[in-house]
Design a protein around this motif. Structure first.
Motif, PDB file in Angstrom:
ATOM      1  N   ASN A 342       0.837  -1.199   0.000  1.00 47.46           N
ATOM      2  CA  ASN A 342       0.000   0.000   0.000  1.00 47.46           C
ATOM      3  C   ASN A 342       0.873   1.251   0.000  1.00 47.46           C
ATOM      4  OD1 ASN A 342      -2.522   1.354   0.044  1.00 47.46           O
ATOM      5  ND2 ASN A 342      -2.281   1.764   2.236  1.00 47.46           N
ATOM      6  N   TYR A 358      -2.144  -2.400  -3.688  1.00 45.05           N
ATOM      7  CA  TYR A 358      -3.428  -1.882  -3.218  1.00 45.05           C
ATOM      8  C   TYR A 358      -3.609  -0.391  -3.486  1.00 45.05           C
ATOM      9  CZ  TYR A 358      -4.229  -6.289  -0.792  1.00 45.05           C
ATOM     10  OH  TYR A 358      -4.440  -7.618  -0.509  1.00 45.05           O
ATOM     11  N   LYS A 359      -2.614   0.255  -4.046  1.00 44.29           N
ATOM     12  CA  LYS A 359      -2.720   1.704  -4.256  1.00 44.29           C
ATOM     13  C   LYS A 359      -3.841   2.057  -5.230  1.00 44.29           C
ATOM     14  CE  LYS A 359       1.537   2.415  -5.501  1.00 44.29           C
ATOM     15  NZ  LYS A 359       2.036   1.044  -5.365  1.00 44.29           N
ATOM     16  N   CYS A 367     -10.776   3.310   0.965  1.00 40.04           N
ATOM     17  CA  CYS A 367     -10.106   4.200   0.009  1.00 40.04           C
ATOM     18  C   CYS A 367     -10.881   5.492  -0.172  1.00 40.04           C
ATOM     19  CB  CYS A 367      -9.938   3.503  -1.341  1.00 40.04           C
ATOM     20  SG  CYS A 367      -8.948   1.983  -1.254  1.00 40.04           S
ATOM     21  N   CYS A 372      -5.519   4.993  -0.018  1.00 37.85           N
ATOM     22  CA  CYS A 372      -6.155   3.883   0.703  1.00 37.85           C
ATOM     23  C   CYS A 372      -5.503   3.723   2.074  1.00 37.85           C
ATOM     24  CB  CYS A 372      -6.027   2.576  -0.075  1.00 37.85           C
ATOM     25  SG  CYS A 372      -6.984   2.532  -1.608  1.00 37.85           S
ATOM     26  N   ASP A 374      -4.314   1.594   5.399  1.00 38.29           N
ATOM     27  CA  ASP A 374      -3.610   0.319   5.435  1.00 38.29           C
ATOM     28  C   ASP A 374      -4.513  -0.879   5.706  1.00 38.29           C
ATOM     29  OD1 ASP A 374      -1.062   1.229   4.790  1.00 38.29           O
ATOM     30  OD2 ASP A 374      -0.599   1.772   6.855  1.00 38.29           O
TER      31      ASP A 374
END
Length: 565
Positions: A342, A358-359, A367, A372, A374
């Motif tokens: 992330n 996950y960005k 998000c 987003c 953690d």
């Protein structure tokens, strides 16, 4: 007699602008252009340089005054040479135009955050992502870039230079270069003792000279990277990796959590007065290591160093890609390995293992726009743990406390300390507001870690598990005029190098390995560093390699004979 007035037709606005632009700014020669531009850079774009130089070297007296004058002359000559060495007028204009923008941005971050433009910082710049760039954008930065970057960059092209032959221009430049070098060397020779002190004892000063510092640092970084090409054969210093314990019917699960920008000074578990770890402080079976030193002051260095077999004094980030790392060893030992990110990527560490970024997640629970929290990395963990059949390592690379927009690292409803700075322009917030926002990020990290431990506890009936958390580096929150991180290691303040680290083991893991927590806690106050991470993880995984060092395994001396030491 009537006088007839001759009416001159008024030119359209665009024509008048074009006419005025065509008039230009007259400059007597290429040499004058280079020295005038260099003088402007030195006078308007180097406030931080002169502040640091004066703090380091100024003292009342004639000697110090002469040194500061000679420093001005030397710096002026150096900046002028950036342009004089270019072979054509077009290149000189283009370089001056680009360097005004570089100098404007560099000066902004040097002045506002105390940033040092060395190779490590330029590596961070080259490896940054869109989210990190967005977190730094502000009205002040855009105004700074327009006034001191864009406008001068355009005015450069309006300068009129006399029409002379290339031989004349070459002769003028050659003479100017000789004079510039002569003046620079004369100034340094006349004050050699002071210059030696400045260069040896106050090295960060040179990395704030704009625009020379970012240019020279970037060139050096690219040259080093080219010399150490990634297409060279991959070296495996670990050799054969073997397991030290007999196979078990219960899968072994390791959570390796790499924190971001968490500093030990603000961790409640380490004695900080505020409750930044309210949930972890209530969890049994947790050991906090109170004196941990990071391998670097930036993610680009610390993360590859963490997973390297080499200690900090022997680690070179530009060579890290040539070697297998800890994750490769765990793969060879038979573990399923996954990297969850992330942050701004794994810096090459996860090149040969599965990874999830996950960005770009759009999960509305975690998000907000391009950012987003953690906890997004935990959404599917209960199901993942339920289906695990093999020994598994999952690495979580957190966004953590990444600044300067600390308030964007946690949900608004989890804000404990108020009022919190809600701006990415830290200089516009009070010290207390900055600290409040930063401490909120740590409290959110505390919550995320507690959730991960809770999930592992829920799976204890069928899995043996361990969680190891360590931050990549610390953070400055305005102490001594410094913000963020990335200072040269030798000169970085302690808050950028001292980081939190903790270990938690499930009841099943303790039975499996015979790890004694009382023993572990007895040694938890001893000084350790990132150097211990590689060997501690191998030990926790009940694996060994040729480079494993028992002395750097934090758990080695606390396993009874039944733990297959």
């Amino acid at each position: 007699m009537h006088t007839q007035h001759l009416l001159v037709p008024q030119l359209p606005l665009h024509a008048r602008i074009r006419e005025r632009w065509a008039g230009g700014i007259v400059c007597s020669s290429d040499v004058a252009f280079a020295f005038i531009v260099a003088f402007i850079w030195l006078s308007l774009y180097n406030v931080r340089f002169w502040e640091l130089a004066a703090a380091a070297m100024w003292r009342p007296g004639l000697g110090a005054s002469l040194f500061m004058i000679s420093l001005f002359v030397v710096a002026w000559m150096v900046l002028a040479l950036l342009l004089l060495v270019l072979p054509s007028r077009w290149l000189m204009r283009a370089a001056a135009s680009a360097l005004f923008a570089v100098a404007a941005l560099s000066a902004y971050f040097c002045n506002e955050y105390g940033v040092i433009m060395n190779q490590d910082m330029m590596r961070n710049v080259l490896q940054t992502d869109r989210a990190e760039v967005g977190a730094l954008l502000s009205g002040d930065m855009w105004l700074h870039l327009i006034v001191l970057g864009l406008i001068p960059s355009l005015l450069v092209w309006r300068v009129q230079l006399p029409k002379t032959s290339w031989r004349t221009r070459l002769g003028q430049r050659a003479l100017a270069i000789v004079i510039a070098l002569g003046l620079a060397f004369a100034g340094m020779f006349a004050n050699s003792a002071d210059f030696a002190t400045l260069f040896r004892e106050h090295k960060p000063v040179r990395y704030t000279l704009n625009p020379a510092a970012p240019v020279v640092s970037t060139i050096g970084l690219l040259a080093d990277s080219r010399d150490r090409r990634a297409d060279q054969p991959l070296l495996n210093p670990s050799g054969r990796v073997e397991r030290t314990a007999a196979p078990s019917a219960r899968p072994l699960v390791l959570f390796l959590v790499i924190g971001e920008t968490a500093r030990a000074a603000n961790f409640q578990l380490g004695g900080y007065a505020r409750e930044t770890n309210p949930e972890l402080s209530r969890i049994a079976g947790l050991t906090y290591f109170a004196k941990v030193t990071a391998c670097g002051t930036s993610t680009a260095i610390s993360v590859p160093c963490l997973f390297s077999h080499l200690p900090r004094e022997h680690f070179k980030v530009d060579e890290a890609a040539r070697y297998t790392n800890l994750l490769d060893s765990l793969l060879e030992a038979g573990f399923d390995v996954q990297w969850r990110d992330n942050n701004s990527g794994c810096k090459g560490v996860c090149a040969r293992v599965g990874s999830i970024d996950y960005k770009q997640s759009n999960d509305p629970r975690y998000c907000r726009g391009s950012n987003c929290f953690d906890a997004v990395m935990l959404a599917d963990l209960p199901e993942v743990l339920h289906h695990i059949q093999r020994d598994t390592v999952i690495v979580f690379h957190q966004k953590g406390s990444h600044g300067p927009a600390y308030s964007e690292r946690y949900p608004k409803e989890r804000e404990r300390f108020k009022p919190a700075c809600r701006s990415n322009q830290l200089q516009h917030c009070s010290q207390q507001e900055i600290t409040n926002a930063y401490d909120n990020t740590l409290a959110y990290t505390d919550h995320v870690l507690a959730r991960q431990i809770g999930m592992l506890l829920d799976a204890d009936a069928r899995l043996d598990s361990l969680l190891l958390y360590v931050s990549d580096h610390g953070e400055s929150l305005g102490e001594n005029g410094l913000y963020l991180h990335g200072m040269p290691y030798a000169f970085a303040p302690a808050v950028q190098k001292e980081v939190p680290m903790l270990l938690w083991a499930s009841p099943g893991y303790l039975r499996r390995t015979q790890l004694r927590l009382d023993c572990l806690r007895e040694s938890a106050s001893l000084p350790v560093s990132h150097d211990f991470f590689y060997h501690t993880v191998l030990g926790a995984a009940q694996a060994r390699s040729q480079v494993y060092d028992r002395a750097l395994d934090l758990t080695a001396g606390c396993r009874q004979s039944g733990g297959h030491e």
